[in-house]
Design an enzyme around this catalytic site. Structure first.
Site, short mmCIF file in Angstrom:
data_model
loop_
_atom_site.label_atom_id
_atom_site.label_comp_id
_atom_site.label_asym_id
_atom_site.label_seq_id
_atom_site.Cartn_x
_atom_site.Cartn_y
_atom_site.Cartn_z
N GLU A 88 10.78 0.06 -10.77
CA GLU A 88 9.31 0.13 -10.65
C GLU A 88 8.87 0.89 -9.40
OE1 GLU A 88 11.18 -2.56 -10.29
OE2 GLU A 88 10.35 -4.04 -8.91
N ASP B 59 0.83 -1.22 0.00
CA ASP B 59 0.00 0.00 0.00
C ASP B 59 0.86 1.26 0.00
OD1 ASP B 59 -2.61 -0.85 -0.24
OD2 ASP B 59 -2.77 -1.33 1.89
N HIS C 122 15.49 -1.83 -8.71
CA HIS C 122 14.04 -1.93 -8.95
C HIS C 122 13.46 -0.58 -9.36
CE1 HIS C 122 13.35 -6.04 -7.52
NE2 HIS C 122 14.40 -5.81 -6.76
N GLN D 282 -23.91 -1.61 8.82
CA GLN D 282 -24.42 -1.29 10.16
C GLN D 282 -23.70 -2.10 11.23
OE1 GLN D 282 -28.75 -1.42 10.47
NE2 GLN D 282 -28.92 -1.13 8.26
N CYS E 109 16.41 -6.86 -11.70
CA CYS E 109 16.99 -7.63 -10.60
C CYS E 109 17.26 -9.07 -11.03
CB CYS E 109 16.12 -7.51 -9.36
SG CYS E 109 17.10 -7.69 -7.85
N LYS F 226 -27.59 -4.07 0.13
CA LYS F 226 -27.75 -4.44 1.53
C LYS F 226 -26.88 -3.56 2.42
CE LYS F 226 -30.84 -7.53 1.21
NZ LYS F 226 -32.14 -7.19 1.79
#
Ligand code: GLN
Length: 543
Positions: A510, A71, A508, A193, A382, A188
């Protein structure tokens, strides 16, 4: 004084809490606020570095070398907030610190060390650590789902936080699911709730509910949720599944007025919202001019998140090249059993990402040979770089048993070997070469052309490296080290000179790509794949 937003989740996991936090961070930044983000993960591993990608998905590496939850990748792609090891705490990391203090014997003054107050204090200290002077808002995401036993100390800590800091300075957002039941043909609200009920039992009254749903929530259902959950009607926000891209999420939250609700409720001094660059980027995603098929060859292909940042970086490169990228996920072992042509035929580019262990290695090497001998653009990351070196050693240098000592300790030709500083290391967690290291680029290399800089910083996570004893031999046949550590010792990038685009890197890239600023190597890899596609199409129509 910094204000605090705490984000919890209920009903089910995988609701996209990370994306929601990243989106909120981005919206507040675009309103001129200085934001920090952090995540608490209730599992006991000290960090995800020791977990299999099948368990946990990708391990996301930060500049400072911490191995963190994926995340945090969303946080970095959506915002400019700096991330450090203080941005990800697990139960294990919190307890490790408490236990170390207890063993030192000074901190707890002879008291019984307990979850409340000692563990909860440690958690609150972790939140405070991000609330530096120049920060307006700290967003803290609590991993897991309300009701999990292991999440309780974190929820208790964030409940106490509002007592310490003032309720008006803290805001709680709860993410839930509002499912559509086909049989009843209706949405629903009961799970929501119940989930909010459970939060309130713990003492947390959410200020905002973000309701994930497939269908729009009719006004009467929103009314019901607001009433039963004790939340302002306007603060019941619908977040429908995105049709095109995760990068639409902040735009939809703005449409429901979320940024304004947060600014008002926390009394933040915010400017007007400027989303022009972001909107333009999303428009590009929706209206691509080209479509490309890029093969990603790995061994964790069944886990959607195992190569998360690689897929995201390919998308960013697609945005930069006006192309939609269709990722062809190829199991390396499938190449071993069915051959390269059957598994890779017709792709426009081939990428082998990072990885560990023996399984699938021969398939990856075969994929690289297919790219090399057919002039298909190749990008190795890598392990994908290490396999490229092995492939060229075997097939071009004629060193038939060339290998990495990770896979064969008795090979006559260890073209990839353990880094010397790794020889004595026995403990697995947090002991690789990790984090950001500088790299010097050679003149006239593809790398230099891509980066437009001769010195770069990239993130690492590896134990093995290119063996310099073979550098000269590789150079002579045209596999050139075009990026090295500034002292020239560690090979960071190799390029095959006599090939349309064959670049492989030990780091890396990315982890440093954004939707509004694609990583230069990904951008150029996709551009080369586009050229390959066009020249192949011309060749096909001419014949
Ligand atoms: N297993 C290899 C190493 O440890 C590659 C690591 C990776 O791809 N992240 O060096």
């Amino acid at each position: 004084m910094a204000k605090h937003i705490f984000v919890t989740g209920g009903v089910v996991s995988s609701l996209g809490k990370g994306l929601t936090c990243a989106s909120i961070g981005m919206l507040l930044e675009q309103r001129g606020l200085r934001v920090r983000l952090q995540k608490f993960d209730p599992y006991i591993n000290v960090d995800p570095g020791t977990m299999s990608p099948y368990q946990h998905g990708e391990v996301y590496v930060l500049d400072d070398g911490s191995e963190t939850d994926l995340d945090l990748g969303h946080y970095e792609r959506f915002t400019r907030a700096p991330l450090t090891r203080d941005c990800n705490y697990t139960t294990g990391k919190i307890y490790l610190s408490v236990i170390q203090k207890e063993r030192e014997g000074r901190y707890y003054e002879g008291k019984t060390v307990q979850v409340i107050p000692h563990v909860t204090d440690e958690i609150k200290a972790a939140v405070h650590r991000l609330a530096e002077e120049d920060v307006d808002v700290v967003i803290t995401e609590i991993g897991g789902t309300v009701g999990d036993i292991e999440g309780l100390p974190f929820l208790e800590a964030i409940r106490q936080f509002a007592i310490d800091e003032g309720r008006e300075n803290c805001l709680y957002i709860h993410l839930t699911l509002v499912p559509y039941l086909k049989a009843a043909a209706e949405l629903k609200t009961k799970p929501t709730q119940h989930s909010v009920g459970m939060l309130r039992q713990i003492g947390i009254q959410p200020d905002v509910l973000i309701c994930r749903c497939e269908q729009p929530i009719p006004p009467e259902d929103r009314e019901k949720i607001a009433l039963f959950c004790n939340v302002d009607r306007k603060a019941v926000i619908e977040e429908r599944d995105r049709q095109f891209s995760i990068y639409e999420v902040p735009l939809s939250l703005v449409n429901h007025g979320l940024d304004e609700i947060l600014v008002k409720r926390l009394r933040l001094k915010a400017g007007p919202l400027d989303l022009s660059e972001w909107r333009e980027m999303v428009e590009r995603i929706k209206n691509p001019k080209h479509e490309l098929r890029i093969a990603v060859v790995g061994k964790y292909m069944k886990h959607r998140d195992a190569y998360k940042s690689v897929y995201e970086a390919l998308d960013h490169a697609g945005i930069a090249n006006h192309a939609r990228i269709l990722v062809v996920r190829v199991e390396a072992e499938d190449i071993e059993s069915r051959g390269a042509e059957a598994t890779l035929g017709g792709v426009d580019g081939i990428l082998v990402p990072g990885g560990f262990g023996m399984r699938g290695i021969e398939g990856k090497i075969e994929a690289i040979r297919y790219a090399r001998t057919n002039g298909i653009p190749y990008f190795g990351i890598c392990l994908g770089m290490q396999c490229a070196v092995i492939e060229v050693a075997r097939d071009v240098l004629g060193l038939e048993d060339a290998n990495s000592t990770e896979f064969d300790q008795t090979t006559d030709h260890p073209v990839i070997g353990l880094m010397p500083e790794q020889f004595e290391i026995r403990q697995r967690g947090g002991t690789m070469r990790l984090g950001s290291w500088p790299c010097a680029l050679a003149p006239e290399s593809r790398a230099l052309a891509a980066y437009s800089a001769d010195r770069i910083d990239e993130r690492h996570r590896h134990r093995y490296e290119f063996n310099n004893a073979y550098r000269q031999a590789f150079q002579e046949i045209g596999l050139v080290a075009t990026g090295t550590s500034p002292d020239g010792q560690i090979v960071e990038i190799v390029e095959l000179i006599d090939h349309p685009w064959f670049v492989a890197v030990q780091f890396h890239p990315e982890f440093q790509s954004k939707p509004t600023a694609a990583h230069p190597l990904f951008r150029e890899f996709v551009a080369a794949s586009l050229r390959h596609r066009v020249s192949r199409d011309i060749g096909a129509s001419a014949s």
